[in-house]
Design a protein around this motif. Structure first.
Motif, short mmCIF file in Angstrom:
data_model
loop_
_atom_site.label_atom_id
_atom_site.label_comp_id
_atom_site.label_asym_id
_atom_site.label_seq_id
_atom_site.Cartn_x
_atom_site.Cartn_y
_atom_site.Cartn_z
N PRO A 1 0.84 -1.21 0.00
CA PRO A 1 0.00 0.00 0.00
C PRO A 1 0.87 1.25 0.00
CG PRO A 1 0.06 -0.95 2.18
CD PRO A 1 0.81 -1.92 1.30
N GLN A 2 0.45 2.19 -0.77
CA GLN A 2 1.10 3.51 -0.81
C GLN A 2 0.09 4.51 -0.27
OE1 GLN A 2 2.49 4.27 -4.74
NE2 GLN A 2 3.84 2.49 -4.81
N TYR A 3 0.46 5.10 0.85
CA TYR A 3 -0.53 5.92 1.54
C TYR A 3 0.18 7.02 2.34
CZ TYR A 3 0.91 3.29 5.67
OH TYR A 3 1.64 2.74 6.67
N HIS B 1 -9.41 8.85 -0.49
CA HIS B 1 -8.97 8.94 0.90
C HIS B 1 -10.11 8.50 1.79
CE1 HIS B 1 -10.65 13.04 0.04
NE2 HIS B 1 -11.30 12.78 1.18
N LEU C 1 -0.70 8.90 6.03
CA LEU C 1 -1.57 8.86 7.19
C LEU C 1 -1.36 10.13 8.00
CD1 LEU C 1 -3.56 7.23 8.91
CD2 LEU C 1 -1.59 6.26 10.14
N LEU D 1 -3.63 -3.07 6.54
CA LEU D 1 -3.90 -2.64 5.18
C LEU D 1 -3.77 -3.83 4.26
CD1 LEU D 1 -1.91 0.71 5.14
CD2 LEU D 1 -4.35 0.38 5.59
N ILE E 1 -7.06 -0.04 -1.79
CA ILE E 1 -6.52 -0.37 -0.47
C ILE E 1 -7.69 -0.73 0.42
CG2 ILE E 1 -5.41 0.57 1.60
CD1 ILE E 1 -3.68 2.27 -0.10
N LEU F 1 -6.50 9.03 5.90
CA LEU F 1 -5.68 8.04 5.22
C LEU F 1 -5.83 8.28 3.72
CD1 LEU F 1 -3.83 5.54 5.41
CD2 LEU F 1 -5.89 4.12 5.32
N LEU F 2 -4.70 8.70 3.11
CA LEU F 2 -4.69 9.00 1.68
C LEU F 2 -4.09 7.84 0.93
CD1 LEU F 2 -3.41 12.69 1.88
CD2 LEU F 2 -5.64 11.99 1.05
N ASN F 3 -4.80 7.36 -0.11
CA ASN F 3 -4.28 6.32 -0.98
C ASN F 3 -3.57 6.99 -2.14
OD1 ASN F 3 -3.71 4.10 -2.53
ND2 ASN F 3 -5.84 3.49 -2.90
N THR F 4 -2.24 6.99 -2.07
CA THR F 4 -1.46 7.64 -3.12
C THR F 4 -1.07 6.68 -4.23
OG1 THR F 4 0.57 7.23 -1.86
CG2 THR F 4 -0.58 9.32 -1.48
#
Length: 1733
Positions: A670-672, A729, A674, A752, A703, A695-698
């Motif tokens: 996961p790329q995030y 997010h 927080l 995650l 995710i 929580l941002l999903n970049t």
């Protein structure tokens, strides 16, 4: 000067090198010192080092010829056998050539050797020293090292080299006094090596350091060398400067430096700078410390700098960052800047607040009305952010599986923007739909929106759901009626069991009319509604109608794909009606519910199955299932009888997750990002607290997340599971409920992508904040003793030690409120904020106080209910006392102060009490002096206080600066009083009665003034007497003006200033007088006048003579006026040619100091020169002096009249013998002048006064020599007590005449003050001369320049002693006294009249005045001509040579060839002709050289050319003329006795004068006798001849002789026997005249000795009786003879002469130092003589 090292400390490597000693090897020694001897350059010394016994060492001596010629020299071998060289031989060196001479050293023992080799040249010898030294240690380093200036507790350093200049390896060690250190402090140096030593200076006290450091070095025998270490330590001073806008909440007294960040967006970082200025001249190290607070505090303020150095006179920029985390929180923190050694601490307060987004929905419900099945409807929803902080929002709905979908369910809403969202309604079943969707916003509470709509089909047409139905439903739900289906409610409504309220909602009918009103729906907070849903927590706001279990489920790993077990789903109906549940199908999802529609009976449950059908391996699956449950009766609108009974549907959601990752496959990483806070927002104990997490999903893939609630049951997270699409997010809300004030650590595992390896532990802290208030000084407040009735204020600090704001309130007991007060009494303390409060203590009696005050604190809560509070007690200790103030000096005398000037002093006020005193000062002014009090009654106060009120601490003193500025020349007295300042007496008016005296200050206002004490003349005015000179220059008037007070106009310019724009400056002074330089012929010497200025005042005097040019401003040429008036041109000519000059033109006189000023007038142009000169005294007078001088032609006869008016001395009426008075005339020309007085007006005055001669001119005609003063004698005899005036023309033969007004005043002697007026003018006095007032070339001075003999009788004489001092150190002077008139010569005698005075010697001169027989005023100018003896001798020698040559030329002449053929009468009277072959000297001529004016250059050349052909007679040297004025007034004996009775016994009356005066006084004075004085010479000659014939006839007449004898032989009358002894003088004189020879020849005047007398008596007296009678007769005769002799005038004159000579001898001896007149008398006891034994 050694280099000084500042700045940063060195790195560890360099420091290690210095500690070990940085040693450097020097390859070469210093070059040999060479010298040059007569062109040969050679080394002065040859040295041998490191030699060994038994070995030879050779050194070469190089001789070089640096001369331009060839040099020859020889040498002599060394005298010892240890040094030798080649055999001596002559050496010849050409220019530039060198010769090397080998010298061998052969030692035999271990010692030092010294010898020399001598070289010889023709010019002389020189030698070269040969020196062999033993190895020895020797170190070289500077004698002193100056370290840079250092701050206390700081460190500075510098380095210096230590060099081993010896021959041995040397070990050294340092002994260094504190605070100096050396690195290295010990070491070892090889020969020639060098080591850099660092000196470290670390002072503890700010003083000048000058210490001596010792260096010990060497081998067995230690040697010592010292070095001077100098350093200067100073205290640093740091000042904090906060840039930017000033913080409004700055409190007085403390926390002055406040750095305000303002409102900062949450999650961002703002940086601001603070400047720390170093106001000192040294670098100041400092450190920055944060306030020590509980560890729980999340430090939102940060500073990277913990220590630094502020450069001298520089600044250090301190950057502080603010990163707030909690929206709405006010943050406060304190940084302390501490200088080295904790000498200075400055507290910097930093404040800031956090702001977050402010998101709102424009509508909180979206109504889709109704649509048919299969259709869709779109509505808009606006969302706005009115804050400038961006907001993350998210609608908690899965738009893929819901009938309600949004185009942008999550996103970022920028600041101050509005976003329009599209909401689409796609129903799947013909039912009514309602879903309450929450909108989550990061850093903000959630918001709810209601989506509702109705779907109709062909067969099912449910009732249309509207917004009012939702409102009624919520009200009915609160009242518990929604658990009944609409049909039952309709029946109950019909049966009256239910009623409708005014809003249309259902309610139960009240049983009693007074029953409580029905419940209403109150919307709870969004956060409470969000968490208290009965699913996430055990609590719910309302009991659920339908429940689903489970709400969240994770299928886990679903591999293989076709073997996934379905999830049983249980739906429970909690209502009392039939429920239909319809699930929304999602055809694109892998999750599906079976069956989709199902009816559930009341209070029953139904089972559903959730089927998961994955289609792809190694993938993540997540979805939210949506279903709607509603009463079955609502399928058709016809079933609804009452609109109020309609109930909306309930939405059911189930969150599902699954993945199909194989066991060996790794899940997607996961790329995030927080964003989670570190702490929960602060709350009170047992209070809920919430925070949000983002929580941002970049990444680019889905995710999934899940939070293990069981791992941290104290924190509730919602949602606890779900999924985030790529780029999206998820906003979480966290909830906890701290039970106490103990800090708790919460760790939430966030998994995650369904992988345990991707678990993120979220750590948060929470703590319940108690009401903790910190009181300064442990709750104790101490006041110093305070004066009763006054107040003392102290700042006391309280601090909020929690993260929540609190409200404080002070409570003081009612009885103490008059004594104690606080400001502010209430307020708000932000988190961790400290507030300084002002406490005021006002005692009302003399005692000690112990008081208590309470402060209560509570939370800042909008809840009006009684919140939790805490109370703290403050203990106040104080004391009331009494005191007073006194001055250290109760009487302060400032002395003399310049009027208009300022003088300051300090009055020291002492407070000996135990309490501080606030005082008010007042001043009372008293002016005394010779002035009318009404004049200065309105004068302002001349004393200014620097501050009239202040505070003196206990047992201390205060300085009050006082400035005095007197405005008058009077005596000032200021009384300073004080009063204690109390709340009831705050100004001077209210404290008048309580004022107490403090001190008294006196001062005297003075003006700078001086006076003219002496004056003398030289040059052309050398013949002017001093008295006449004083009148010419009006010096008495000038001194009188200088004694007066200056006028305000004179003080327009207090100091000499160029203020005029024109050539003739304006006049601001009323004082004008003339400076008359007299007259002199053209080309004569300048008239020089020397004035002696003396400062008789008490302040320095600055004076200046300002010519018109000195008062004119410098202006441009274009601004000058091109046209000049004749007056301006006249002044310009005088100033340009410098006809008048003053030297010096300005000066400064200290009190008592004297200074001479030379004034001169050049006689270069014929005419009268006038120039106004301003005499300016700084801060004083301004007197205009009109300089005037006259220049006449060479042969012009000119009499200079000082003025046209002359005032005679006042004469008493009835005076029998009026005195003779003098009027002076000065001949300013170069030729004698004859004057004549015209007496016509005098005769007229006599006729007007009954033929009484009021004015009698005794010398109507006379002649005055050039450059001298002539006298006209007058007799003023008033007839009445009034003023007489007469205008008398005085004619000058061959010159101009003048009309002079003579004025005399007659007064009545019987009136008071008449005699005093006459006697005061001529009081006996002497005026000492000044040695400072000399003209150039003056070699002698007189001890006095004026003698006033006062009033004397005419039958006596008066003498005075004057000394002539030779002030030259090497030249003798010749003096001769000169009296101008013959009359003065008769009455005045000088002894000696001439003589020689050796260098440094003083000659006494006795001045004796013998008044004539007529009463008169005497004003005699004695002139002492002083010559330099050498110049006089030289003149006599030159004169003799000139006379010899004159005699020779008188008898000699020269015959030339031209004279042979002619016959001329010889010019020479002599008949002898002498021929000479030599050329004779120039002819003799009496040709005096005239004094030509400047500019007559051609005439001067002609005269010089003629003088070269003529031998001029030598001119006698010009003498220096010393003037001595003698003044007196003589009276007849009778007048003197009647007027001055007390003074009469002081004078010796000569008998011949007494007789003459008596005979003269017997006759009445006929006025005709006075007229004889005005007779001509012919008339006087006739009178003389007649009187001569008469007297001669009487002498030849014998009858006259007989008559005289008979008158002498007349018998004595009877009354003569009653005479007294003193009055028998006349008769005894006749007897004495008959027997003069007997008296003088009698041997019995001298009695014999007793023994001889007895023998005579025995021989000559045969009878004792006869002898006794004879002795009696003899003694009687002797007594009579002595009595007759004592009455003789000759004896009295002889005795007076003897006494006079005796006194003169004593004074002469005293002047020579032979006798000391002031010595104490001594009594000497002589030894007994041998004859007495």
């Amino acid at each position: 000067m050694l280099a000084q090292v500042h700045g940063e400390p060195q790195n560890s490597d360099s420091f290690r090198k210095l500690c070990c000693g940085c040693v450097r090897k020097l390859s070469a020694r210093k070059p040999k010192k060479k010298g040059v001897f007569w062109g040969i350059e050679v080394a002065e010394t040859l040295r041998w080092r490191g030699w060994e016994l038994g070995k030879e060492m050779i050194k070469h001596l190089i001789l070089k010829n640096v001369h331009e010629k060839t040099q020859k020299l020889s040498y002599r071998c060394p005298s010892t056998r240890f040094f030798f060289t080649v055999f001596p031989q002559p050496i010849t060196l050409s220019p530039g050539m060198s010769l090397t001479l080998p010298i061998v050293f052969r030692p035999t023992e271990k010692k030092e050797y010294e010898d020399s080799i001598c070289f010889k040249k023709a010019e002389g010898e020189f030698s070269v020293t040969l020196h062999a030294t033993l190895p020895r240690p020797c170190l070289s380093f500077p004698a002193a090292v100056q370290l840079p200036v250092c701050a206390v507790h700081n460190v500075t350093e510098t380095t210096f080299p230590v060099r081993n200049i010896g021959d041995l390896v040397t070990v050294f060690a340092w002994e260094i006094p504190s605070p100096f250190y050396m690195i290295p402090d010990c070491g070892m140096l090889n020969p020639g090596a060098e080591c850099m030593v660092k000196v470290v200076f670390q002072p503890k006290v700010a003083v000048v350091y000058d210490v001596v450091a010792k260096c010990w070095f060497g081998g067995e025998e230690k040697q010592k060398r010292t070095i001077q270490l100098k350093g200067l330590a100073k205290y640093p001073y740091l000042r904090v400067s906060v840039t930017g806008e000033k913080y409004e909440g700055v409190q007085p007294g403390k926390f002055q430096d406040v750095l305000c960040f303002g409102s900062v967006p949450v999650g961002t970082t703002v940086e601001k700078c603070v400047e720390i200025f170093n106001m000192s001249v040294v670098d100041a190290p400092c450190r920055i410390e944060r306030a020590k607070d509980p560890l729980l505090q999340d430090h939102v303020f940060s500073c990277d700098v913990s220590h630094g150095i502020v450069p001298a006179n520089g600044k250090l920029v301190l950057c502080i960052r603010f990163q707030p985390q909690i929206v709405g929180e006010h943050s406060t923190d304190y940084f302390t800047i501490i200088s080295a050694g904790c000498l200075l601490q400055t507290v910097l307060k930093v404040v800031g607040s956090c702001k977050g987004p402010s998101v709102s929905l424009h509508q909180y419900s979206v109504d889709f009305d109704w649509i048919n099945l299969g259709e869709s409807l779109m509505q808009t929803l606006k969302i706005s952010n009115i804050s400038d902080v961006p907001a993350y929002y998210q609608f908690d709905i899965d738009v893929r599986g819901s009938v309600f979908s949004l185009d942008r369910p999550c996103g970022v809403l920028e600041g101050i923007t509005t976003l329009t969202l599209k909401v689409t309604f796609r129903p799947t079943h013909p039912i009514s739909y309602h879903r309450r969707v929450v909108c989550l916003v990061h850093h903000q509470e959630p918001m709810y929106v209601d989506f509702f709509g109705t779907c109709h089909s062909d067969t099912a047409k449910p009732a249309i759901l509207q917004a009012r139905h939702l409102s009624w439903y919520r009200t009915n739900m609160v009242r518990g009626l929604t658990f009944y289906p609409p049909d039952i409610l309709s029946v109950m409504l019909k049966d009256g069991k239910l009623q409708m309220d005014e809003k249309g909602a259902l309610m139960l009918p009240p049983k009693i009319p007074q029953d409580k009103p029905p419940k209403e729906y109150f919307e709870a907070s969004s956060m409470t509604e969000y968490f208290y849903d009965g699913v996430s927590s055990d609590l719910a706001l309302f009991p659920p109608h339908i429940s689903v279990s489970p709400r969240e489920y994770d299928f886990g790993c679903c591999v293989p794909l076709h073997k996934v077990e379905p999830l049983p789903l249980c739906v429970t109906n909690h209502t009392k009606g039939m429920i239909t549940v319809a699930w929304t199908p999602n055809h694109g999802s892998a999750f599906r519910v079976s069956p989709e529609i199902c009816d559930i009976p009341p209070l029953k449950s139904s089972a559903f199955r959730v089927l998961f059908q994955p289609t792809q391996l190694n993938s993540l699956y997540a979805a939210e299932l949506e279903g709607f449950a509603s009463y079955k009766v609502l399928r058709h609108y016809s079933n609804i009888e009452e609109d109020a009974t309609i109930c909306p549907s309930w939405c059911l959601t189930v969150r599902l997750r699954a993945h199909t990752y194989e066991a060996e496959r790794e899940h997607f990483i996961p790329q995030y990002i927080l964003d989670v806070p570190k702490t929960f927002p602060p709350v009170a104990p047992n209070t809920d607290t919430y925070c949000s997490m983002l929580l941002l999903n970049t990444g680019t893939s889905l995710i999934t997340f899940s939070v293990n609630q069981a791992a941290c049951p104290s924190v509730l997270v919602k949602p606890c599971s779900g999924h985030i699409i790529a780029g999206g997010h998820q906003i979480f809300f966290l909830f906890t409920h701290p039970a106490n004030t103990v800090s708790q650590q919460h760790v939430l595992p966030l998994q995650l992508n369904s992988c345990p390896g991707y678990t993120k532990e979220i750590a948060l802290r929470s703590c319940g904040e108690s009401l903790l208030l910190l009181l300064e000084g442990d709750g104790n407040l101490y006041f110093k003793p305070v004066y009763i009735g006054t107040s003392s204020t102290r700042m006391y600090t309280i601090k909020n030690c929690t993260r929540l704001p609190m409200v404080f309130t002070w409570k003081i007991h009612e009885s103490d409120r008059k004594i104690l007060s606080v400001s502010p009494t209430a307020g708000i303390l932000q988190p961790y904020e400290a507030m300084a409060q002002a406490w005021t203590f006002t005692p009302d009696k003399e005692t000690k106080y112990l008081l208590r005050a309470m402060v209560s604190v509570r939370r800042k809560s909008p809840d009006p209910m009684s919140p939790q509070s805490a109370r703290y007690a403050l203990r106040i200790v104080g004391e009331g006392a009494l005191g007073n103030i006194r001055a250290q000096k109760e009487h302060l005398d400032l002395g003399n102060v310049l009027v208009g000037d300022l003088q300051s002093c300090s009055v020291v006020l002492l407070n000996d009490g135990i309490c501080s005193l606030k005082y008010i000062l007042s001043v009372e002014q008293l002016i005394t002096g010779p002035c009318d009090p009404e004049e200065f009654r309105s004068d302002p106060l001349a004393l200014e206080l620097e501050h009239s009120r202040g505070t003196i601490p206990a047992r201390s003193k205060a300085f009050v600066q006082i400035t005095v500025r007197p405005v008058r020349r009077l005596h000032y007295t200021w009384s300073i009083k004080y009063a204690i300042c109390t709340p009831t007496a705050t100004d001077l008016a209210s404290t008048t009665e309580e004022q107490q005296p403090l001190c008294c200050i006196v001062a005297t206002g003075v003006y700078p003034t001086f006076c003219i004490t002496d004056a003398c003349s030289a040059g052309s005015a050398s013949g002017i007497s001093k008295l006449h000179l004083w009148r010419l220059f009006s010096l008495d008037t000038l001194n009188e003006y200088l004694e007066r007070d200056p006028t305000p106009n004179e003080l327009t310019y207090r100091v000499p200033t160029r203020h005029s724009t024109c050539l003739i400056p304006p006049v601001y002074t009323p004082f004008l007088l003339d400076f008359n330089f007299g007259a002199a012929p053209i080309g004569s010497e300048p008239t020089l006048v020397m004035l002696l200025l003396k400062n008789k005042g008490v302040v320095p005097v600055e004076w200046a003579f300002l010519f018109p040019y000195d008062q004119k401003m410098d202006m441009e040429h274009w601004a000058e006026d091109a046209e000049f008036s004749p007056h301006e041109l006249h002044q310009m000519r005088i100033q340009d040619n410098q006809l008048f000059s003053v030297s010096p033109k300005s000066g400064k006189l200290l009190p008592g100091q004297e200074e001479s000023v030379q004034l001169s007038h050049r006689h270069d142009f014929i005419g009268t020169d006038r120039l106004p000169v301003l005499l300016k005294v700084s801060y004083g007078h301004e007197i205009l002096l009109n300089f005037s001088g006259v220049t006449v032609e060479e042969d012009q006869r000119y009499i200079h009249f000082a003025s046209t008016k002359h005032l005679f001395i006042p004469i008493a009426i009835g005076t029998s013998h009026p005195p003779t008075q003098i009027y002076e005339l000065y001949n300013g020309s170069s030729v004698p002048v004859i004057f004549e007085v015209q007496l016509d007006n005098i005769v007229r005055i006599q006729e007007e006064n009954f033929q009484h001669p009021v004015f009698v001119c005794l010398t109507p005609r006379g002649e005055i020599s050039p450059g001298t003063t002539g006298h006209i004698e007058w007799i003023f005899s008033p007839l009445e007590a009034r003023t007489y005036m007469v205008d008398v023309p005085i004619h000058i033969l061959g010159g101009e005449s003048a009309l002079i007004t003579f004025q005399g005043v007659g007064y009545d002697p019987n009136t008071a003050g008449g005699t005093a007026t006459s006697s005061e003018v001529l009081a006996p006095s002497v005026f000492p001369g000044s040695t400072k007032l000399t003209v150039p070339g003056q070699a002698a001075t007189l001890s006095h320049h004026r003698i006033c003999l006062g009033n004397i009788p005419d039958c006596t004489k008066a003498s005075r002693l004057v000394f002539l001092n030779n002030i030259s150190e090497s030249k003798a002077v010749v003096f001769a006294w000169w009296i101008s008139t013959c009359k003065d010569k008769r009455v005045l005698q000088i002894a000696p009249e001439s003589g020689v005075v050796q260098p440094g010697e003083s000659i006494p001169c006795f001045i004796t005045l013998r008044p004539s027989e007529s009463a008169s005023f005497y004003s005699i100018d004695l002139v002492c001509k002083v010559y330099i003896q050498d110049s006089l001798v030289q003149y006599e020698r030159d004169l003799q040579e000139w006379e010899k040559e004159k005699e020779r030329q008188a008898v000699e002449f020269t015959i030339t060839e031209k004279d042979l053929g002619t016959k001329k009468k010889p010019k020479s009277p002599a008949g002898v002709t002498v021929l000479r072959k030599y050329k004779t000297l120039p002819p003799i001529k009496n040709h005096p050289m005239p004094n030509l004016p400047a500019g007559h250059f051609q005439r001067r050349l002609l005269l010089d050319k003629e003088a070269s052909r003529v031998w001029v007679r030598p001119e006698p040297p010009k003498p220096i003329l010393l003037h001595l004025g003698v003044t007196a007034r003589s009276y007849s004996v009778e007048d003197f006795f009647s007027s001055f009775t007390s003074e009469f016994p002081k004078y010796f009356l000569s008998r011949k004068f007494v007789d003459g005066s008596r005979d003269r006084d017997r006759m009445d004075v006929d006025p005709k006798w006075l007229s004889l004085a005005a007779a001509s010479k012919q008339e006087l000659q006739i009178v003389t001849d007649i009187l001569t014939g008469v007297i001669r006839g009487l002498l030849e007449n014998t009858q006259f002789h007989d008559a005289v004898r008979r008158s002498l032989d007349e018998p004595i009358p009877y009354f003569s026997q009653f005479r007294c002894a003193e009055s028998a003088e006349l008769q005894d004189r006749r007897q004495c005249s008959m027997v003069p020879s007997r008296v003088y020849a009698s041997p019995d005047l001298y009695p014999e000795k007793d023994g001889e007398r007895k023998e005579i008596r025995q021989e000559t007296s045969p009878n004792n009786d006869l002898l006794e009678s004879w002795e009696i007769f003899h003694h009687e005769q002797l007594r009579k003879q002595k009595e007759m002799m004592s009455r003789q005038p000759a004896l009295g004159n002889l005795v007076e002469l003897v006494l006079e000579n005796t006194l003169q001898n004593i004074l002469i001896e005293a002047s020579r130092g032979e006798v000391v007149l002031t010595a104490r008398p001594r009594i000497i006891a002589l030894p007994p003589s041998p004859s007495r034994r």
